[in-house]
Design a protein around this motif. Structure first.
Motif, PDB file in Angstrom:
ATOM      1  N   VAL A 181       0.838  -1.202   0.000  1.00  0.00           N
ATOM      2  CA  VAL A 181       0.000   0.000   0.000  1.00  0.00           C
ATOM      3  C   VAL A 181       0.871   1.249   0.000  1.00  0.00           C
ATOM      4  O   VAL A 181       0.622   2.204  -0.753  1.00  0.00           O
ATOM      5  CB  VAL A 181      -0.960  -0.002   1.213  1.00  0.00           C
ATOM      6  N   LYS A 182       1.907   1.253   0.818  1.00  0.00           N
ATOM      7  CA  LYS A 182       2.824   2.397   0.883  1.00  0.00           C
ATOM      8  C   LYS A 182       3.506   2.620  -0.466  1.00  0.00           C
ATOM      9  O   LYS A 182       3.632   3.753  -0.939  1.00  0.00           O
ATOM     10  CB  LYS A 182       3.864   2.163   1.970  1.00  0.00           C
ATOM     11  N   GLU A 183       3.908   1.512  -1.097  1.00  0.00           N
ATOM     12  CA  GLU A 183       4.587   1.592  -2.395  1.00  0.00           C
ATOM     13  C   GLU A 183       3.678   2.177  -3.473  1.00  0.00           C
ATOM     14  O   GLU A 183       4.131   2.941  -4.334  1.00  0.00           O
ATOM     15  CB  GLU A 183       5.033   0.183  -2.806  1.00  0.00           C
ATOM     16  N   LEU A 184       2.395   1.831  -3.428  1.00  0.00           N
ATOM     17  CA  LEU A 184       1.479   2.214  -4.510  1.00  0.00           C
ATOM     18  C   LEU A 184       0.766   3.541  -4.274  1.00  0.00           C
ATOM     19  O   LEU A 184      -0.009   3.980  -5.123  1.00  0.00           O
ATOM     20  CB  LEU A 184       0.442   1.106  -4.719  1.00  0.00           C
ATOM     21  N   ARG A 185       1.039   4.198  -3.158  1.00  0.00           N
ATOM     22  CA  ARG A 185       0.365   5.465  -2.869  1.00  0.00           C
ATOM     23  C   ARG A 185       0.634   6.521  -3.940  1.00  0.00           C
ATOM     24  O   ARG A 185      -0.212   7.375  -4.222  1.00  0.00           O
ATOM     25  CB  ARG A 185       0.806   5.986  -1.508  1.00  0.00           C
ATOM     26  N   ASN A 186       1.805   6.466  -4.548  1.00  0.00           N
ATOM     27  CA  ASN A 186       2.154   7.457  -5.565  1.00  0.00           C
ATOM     28  C   ASN A 186       1.334   7.330  -6.842  1.00  0.00           C
ATOM     29  O   ASN A 186       1.373   8.215  -7.701  1.00  0.00           O
ATOM     30  CB  ASN A 186       3.646   7.358  -5.910  1.00  0.00           C
ATOM     31  N   GLU A 187       0.580   6.217  -6.980  1.00  0.00           N
ATOM     32  CA  GLU A 187      -0.219   6.015  -8.189  1.00  0.00           C
ATOM     33  C   GLU A 187      -1.516   6.839  -8.176  1.00  0.00           C
ATOM     34  O   GLU A 187      -2.226   6.888  -9.171  1.00  0.00           O
ATOM     35  CB  GLU A 187      -0.565   4.527  -8.347  1.00  0.00           C
ATOM     36  N   LYS A 188      -1.812   7.474  -7.054  1.00  0.00           N
ATOM     37  CA  LYS A 188      -2.994   8.332  -6.926  1.00  0.00           C
ATOM     38  C   LYS A 188      -4.286   7.565  -7.240  1.00  0.00           C
ATOM     39  O   LYS A 188      -5.118   7.980  -8.044  1.00  0.00           O
ATOM     40  CB  LYS A 188      -2.875   9.565  -7.815  1.00  0.00           C
ATOM     41  N   ILE A 189      -4.415   6.415  -6.600  1.00  0.00           N
ATOM     42  CA  ILE A 189      -5.594   5.566  -6.750  1.00  0.00           C
ATOM     43  C   ILE A 189      -6.135   5.245  -5.361  1.00  0.00           C
ATOM     44  O   ILE A 189      -5.454   5.425  -4.355  1.00  0.00           O
ATOM     45  CB  ILE A 189      -5.263   4.256  -7.490  1.00  0.00           C
ATOM     46  N   ASP A 190      -7.364   4.768  -5.307  1.00  0.00           N
ATOM     47  CA  ASP A 190      -7.918   4.282  -4.047  1.00  0.00           C
ATOM     48  C   ASP A 190      -7.375   2.887  -3.763  1.00  0.00           C
ATOM     49  O   ASP A 190      -7.382   2.020  -4.647  1.00  0.00           O
ATOM     50  CB  ASP A 190      -9.445   4.218  -4.107  1.00  0.00           C
ATOM     51  N   ILE A 191      -6.917   2.669  -2.526  1.00  0.00           N
ATOM     52  CA  ILE A 191      -6.421   1.349  -2.127  1.00  0.00           C
ATOM     53  C   ILE A 191      -7.059   0.999  -0.795  1.00  0.00           C
ATOM     54  O   ILE A 191      -6.908   1.728   0.186  1.00  0.00           O
ATOM     55  CB  ILE A 191      -4.889   1.316  -1.997  1.00  0.00           C
ATOM     56  N   ILE A 192      -7.764  -0.118  -0.765  1.00  0.00           N
ATOM     57  CA  ILE A 192      -8.452  -0.567   0.442  1.00  0.00           C
ATOM     58  C   ILE A 192      -8.001  -1.989   0.730  1.00  0.00           C
ATOM     59  O   ILE A 192      -8.134  -2.877  -0.124  1.00  0.00           O
ATOM     60  CB  ILE A 192      -9.982  -0.528   0.253  1.00  0.00           C
ATOM     61  N   SER A 193      -7.439  -2.207   1.926  1.00  0.00           N
ATOM     62  CA  SER A 193      -7.010  -3.561   2.299  1.00  0.00           C
ATOM     63  C   SER A 193      -8.089  -4.243   3.126  1.00  0.00           C
ATOM     64  O   SER A 193      -8.741  -3.608   3.969  1.00  0.00           O
ATOM     65  CB  SER A 193      -5.686  -3.516   3.069  1.00  0.00           C
ATOM     66  N   LEU A 194      -8.280  -5.529   2.880  1.00  0.00           N
ATOM     67  CA  LEU A 194      -9.337  -6.311   3.528  1.00  0.00           C
ATOM     68  C   LEU A 194      -8.759  -7.644   4.005  1.00  0.00           C
ATOM     69  O   LEU A 194      -8.146  -8.369   3.218  1.00  0.00           O
ATOM     70  CB  LEU A 194     -10.485  -6.575   2.551  1.00  0.00           C
ATOM     71  N   LYS A 195      -8.977  -7.957   5.274  1.00  0.00           N
ATOM     72  CA  LYS A 195      -8.432  -9.185   5.846  1.00  0.00           C
ATOM     73  C   LYS A 195      -9.501 -10.264   5.947  1.00  0.00           C
ATOM     74  O   LYS A 195     -10.620  -9.992   6.380  1.00  0.00           O
ATOM     75  CB  LYS A 195      -7.858  -8.905   7.237  1.00  0.00           C
ATOM     76  N   ALA A 196      -9.156 -11.483   5.543  1.00  0.00           N
ATOM     77  CA  ALA A 196     -10.080 -12.616   5.683  1.00  0.00           C
ATOM     78  C   ALA A 196      -9.305 -13.916   5.515  1.00  0.00           C
ATOM     79  O   ALA A 196      -8.363 -13.995   4.725  1.00  0.00           O
ATOM     80  CB  ALA A 196     -11.207 -12.540   4.657  1.00  0.00           C
ATOM     81  N   ASP A 197      -9.727 -14.930   6.242  1.00  0.00           N
ATOM     82  CA  ASP A 197      -9.176 -16.281   6.127  1.00  0.00           C
ATOM     83  C   ASP A 197     -10.060 -17.057   5.153  1.00  0.00           C
ATOM     84  O   ASP A 197     -11.179 -17.451   5.498  1.00  0.00           O
ATOM     85  CB  ASP A 197      -9.159 -16.942   7.504  1.00  0.00           C
ATOM     86  N   LEU A 198      -9.567 -17.283   3.942  1.00  0.00           N
ATOM     87  CA  LEU A 198     -10.391 -17.927   2.921  1.00  0.00           C
ATOM     88  C   LEU A 198     -10.540 -19.428   3.126  1.00  0.00           C
ATOM     89  O   LEU A 198     -11.301 -20.068   2.398  1.00  0.00           O
ATOM     90  CB  LEU A 198      -9.845 -17.636   1.524  1.00  0.00           C
ATOM     91  N   SER A 199      -9.845 -19.968   4.112  1.00  0.00           N
ATOM     92  CA  SER A 199     -10.119 -21.368   4.467  1.00  0.00           C
ATOM     93  C   SER A 199     -11.431 -21.470   5.236  1.00  0.00           C
ATOM     94  O   SER A 199     -11.939 -22.563   5.472  1.00  0.00           O
ATOM     95  CB  SER A 199      -8.970 -21.960   5.287  1.00  0.00           C
ATOM     96  N   ARG A 200     -11.986 -20.303   5.610  1.00  0.00           N
ATOM     97  CA  ARG A 200     -13.288 -20.219   6.275  1.00  0.00           C
ATOM     98  C   ARG A 200     -14.229 -19.424   5.362  1.00  0.00           C
ATOM     99  O   ARG A 200     -14.196 -18.185   5.343  1.00  0.00           O
ATOM    100  CB  ARG A 200     -13.145 -19.527   7.627  1.00  0.00           C
ATOM    101  N   PRO A 201     -15.042 -20.105   4.563  1.00  0.00           N
ATOM    102  CA  PRO A 201     -15.902 -19.410   3.594  1.00  0.00           C
ATOM    103  C   PRO A 201     -16.775 -18.324   4.196  1.00  0.00           C
ATOM    104  O   PRO A 201     -17.079 -17.331   3.532  1.00  0.00           O
ATOM    105  CB  PRO A 201     -16.745 -20.548   3.006  1.00  0.00           C
ATOM    106  N   VAL A 202     -17.154 -18.460   5.477  1.00  0.00           N
ATOM    107  CA  VAL A 202     -17.967 -17.422   6.106  1.00  0.00           C
ATOM    108  C   VAL A 202     -17.211 -16.100   6.149  1.00  0.00           C
ATOM    109  O   VAL A 202     -17.802 -15.026   6.002  1.00  0.00           O
ATOM    110  CB  VAL A 202     -18.415 -17.863   7.525  1.00  0.00           C
ATOM    111  N   GLU A 203     -15.894 -16.142   6.331  1.00  0.00           N
ATOM    112  CA  GLU A 203     -15.095 -14.923   6.324  1.00  0.00           C
ATOM    113  C   GLU A 203     -14.991 -14.345   4.906  1.00  0.00           C
ATOM    114  O   GLU A 203     -14.979 -13.128   4.718  1.00  0.00           O
ATOM    115  CB  GLU A 203     -13.691 -15.185   6.883  1.00  0.00           C
TER     116      GLU A 203
END
Length: 241
Positions: free
Chosen positions: A46-68
């Protein structure tokens, strides 16, 4: 340039996921970056790509748990593309693999991507978007000591082909990229002699760079591939044709 478009990249902290994020950011895409445990890599990206002047949203989830996985989709608003990069390998004889390991591979590679896609489909229908799944050469031809991994990667390809037919009238495109061996941490468990032996089998004589898979993804989510759907693009140096 794809100014104003939003893409969800799952597994964005991995080698291929990061390469896809960098490539699409350079083309003006706004990014939803999914990760599970490697928060440091995501923060650095995210820090590296800030200069691209785009929206960046990080999302955390464990995909071994489909509910997440499904919960993650509730945080996504406008969407034009999904790139399913999440994956984990498992090397063992088939007779030694445990049921829990089978379940994890199935959930990460198939059930969670299917449920996320299903949840986000109304948004993609509204934007006539696209879906790309990072499958594998082993989903096309199979690999000894990676029987379950090969099976779920093959299932991804079947999912792509079937969903592409179903969504064709809606102009939502669904494709797969099937890399060969990519030079990422996923192959760190192999010895140098094992890596050399694999390279000798590849006509190009080397492993793929993550950026080469990212270039294929960028093409498949772009308007340049507007009449391409249900396809599996091999990026394998001529290893499998």
């Amino acid at each position: 340039m794809q100014k104003g478009k939003y893409v969800l990249i799952t597994g964005a902290s991995g080698g291929i996921g990061q390469a896809v994020a960098r490539k699409l950011a350079s083309l003006g895409w706004n990014l939803y970056l999914h990760y599970h445990s490697n928060e440091e890599e995501i923060q650095a990206l995210v820090k590296e790509l800030r200069n691209e002047k785009i929206d960046i949203i990080s999302l955390k989830a464990d995909l071994s748990r489909p509910v997440e996985a499904v919960h993650l989709t509730k945080h996504i608003h406008t969407l034009h593309s999904i790139v399913h990069c999440s994956g984990t390998a498992q090397y063992s004889l088939f007779q030694d693999i445990k049921e829990q390991e089978m379940d994890t591979l199935w959930n990460v590679h198939m059930k969670s991507p299917m449920m996320m896609t299903q949840s986000l489909l109304p948004k993609l229908l509204a934007t006539k978007g696209s879906i790309v799944i990072i499958s594998s050469i082993w989903g096309q031809t199979g690999a000894a000591c990676e029987v379950v991994y090969s099976s779920v990667k093959g299932a991804q390809i079947s999912f792509v082909k079937a969903l592409a037919k179903e969504l064709g009238r809606s102009e939502v495109r669904v494709n797969a990229v099937a890399p060969g061996v990519v030079d990422t941490n996923m192959i760190s468990g192999f010895s140098e002699s094992e890596k050399m032996e694999m390279k000798e089998d590849i006509p190009f004589g080397r492993f793929a760079y993550p950026s080469e898979t990212a270039d294929a993804v960028a093409y498949l989510v772009s308007d340049q591939s507007s009449y391409i759907t249900g396809q599996v693009l091999g990026v394998n140096g001529g290893w499998y044709m």
